[in-house]
Design a protein around this motif. Structure first.
Motif, PDB file in Angstrom:
ATOM      1  N   SER A  13       0.823  -1.210   0.000  1.00 22.99           N
ATOM      2  CA  SER A  13       0.000   0.000   0.000  1.00 22.99           C
ATOM      3  C   SER A  13       0.861   1.266   0.000  1.00 22.99           C
ATOM      4  N   TYR A  39       2.179   1.711  -3.537  1.00 21.01           N
ATOM      5  CA  TYR A  39       1.124   2.124  -4.461  1.00 21.01           C
ATOM      6  C   TYR A  39       0.764   3.594  -4.280  1.00 21.01           C
ATOM      7  N   PHE A  40       0.463   3.998  -3.051  1.00 19.83           N
ATOM      8  CA  PHE A  40       0.043   5.385  -2.830  1.00 19.83           C
ATOM      9  C   PHE A  40       1.189   6.369  -2.992  1.00 19.83           C
ATOM     10  N   SER A  41       2.412   5.942  -2.710  1.00 21.29           N
ATOM     11  CA  SER A  41       3.556   6.833  -2.933  1.00 21.29           C
ATOM     12  C   SER A  41       3.765   7.074  -4.426  1.00 21.29           C
ATOM     13  N   THR A  70       1.367   6.732  -6.888  1.00 22.95           N
ATOM     14  CA  THR A  70       0.233   7.418  -7.506  1.00 22.95           C
ATOM     15  C   THR A  70       0.127   8.875  -7.077  1.00 22.95           C
ATOM     16  N   LYS A  71       0.444   9.177  -5.817  1.00 26.11           N
ATOM     17  CA  LYS A  71       0.348  10.563  -5.337  1.00 26.11           C
ATOM     18  C   LYS A  71       1.633  11.349  -5.544  1.00 26.11           C
ATOM     19  N   SER A 117       3.881   8.056   1.443  1.00 26.42           N
ATOM     20  CA  SER A 117       2.668   7.829   2.225  1.00 26.42           C
ATOM     21  C   SER A 117       3.057   7.462   3.653  1.00 26.42           C
ATOM     22  N   GLU A 160       0.521   4.640   6.242  1.00 28.98           N
ATOM     23  CA  GLU A 160       0.764   3.206   6.273  1.00 28.98           C
ATOM     24  C   GLU A 160       2.047   2.867   7.019  1.00 28.98           C
TER      25      GLU A 160
END
Length: 116
Positions: free
Chosen positions: A55, A58-60, A62-63, A67, A70
């Motif tokens: 997670s 993924y979020f690091s 996409t953004k 992140s 997490e």
């Protein structure tokens, strides 16, 4: 998103799911409290940790920023889960919870030497 990043994310998610599955099976199948408390403490900690690492990636990606949420959840989990497992086992020892005959004995002894 590049394919190699998706492969890394999938690796951590699948690895985390396998560790969580192993911890759940151990919780259901092991014969006594002491062995049952070990399986979720280790297996589920690694399982949720792998899922959270996937997670984070993924979020690091996409953004475009790291992140932190997490990572904080992971650190809290890695600190509290082993401590809670240790405290439950220690409480069971003080309450003199019985062990299964399958797990009694001295595990450091060689099984071949027990045949007298």
């Amino acid at each position: 998103m590049p394919l190699w990043i998706e492969a890394i994310i999938a690796f951590f998610l699948i690895g985390g799911a396998l560790f969580a599955l192993a911890g759940s099976i151990g919780l259901a199948r092991f014969p006594d409290f002491y062995t049952r408390v070990h399986a979720p403490t280790m297996g589920l900690t690694l399982g949720v940790g792998g899922t959270l690492i996937g997670s984070v990636i993924y979020f690091s990606v996409t953004k475009g920023t790291l992140s932190i949420h997490e990572l904080m959840i992971s650190m809290f989990l890695f600190i509290t889960a082993p401590v809670s497992g240790h405290m439950m086992a220690k409480a069971a020892m003080h309450l003199q919870v019985k062990r299964s005959p399958a797990t009694k004995g001295e595990p450091w002894r060689n099984l071949d030497n027990d045949k007298h």
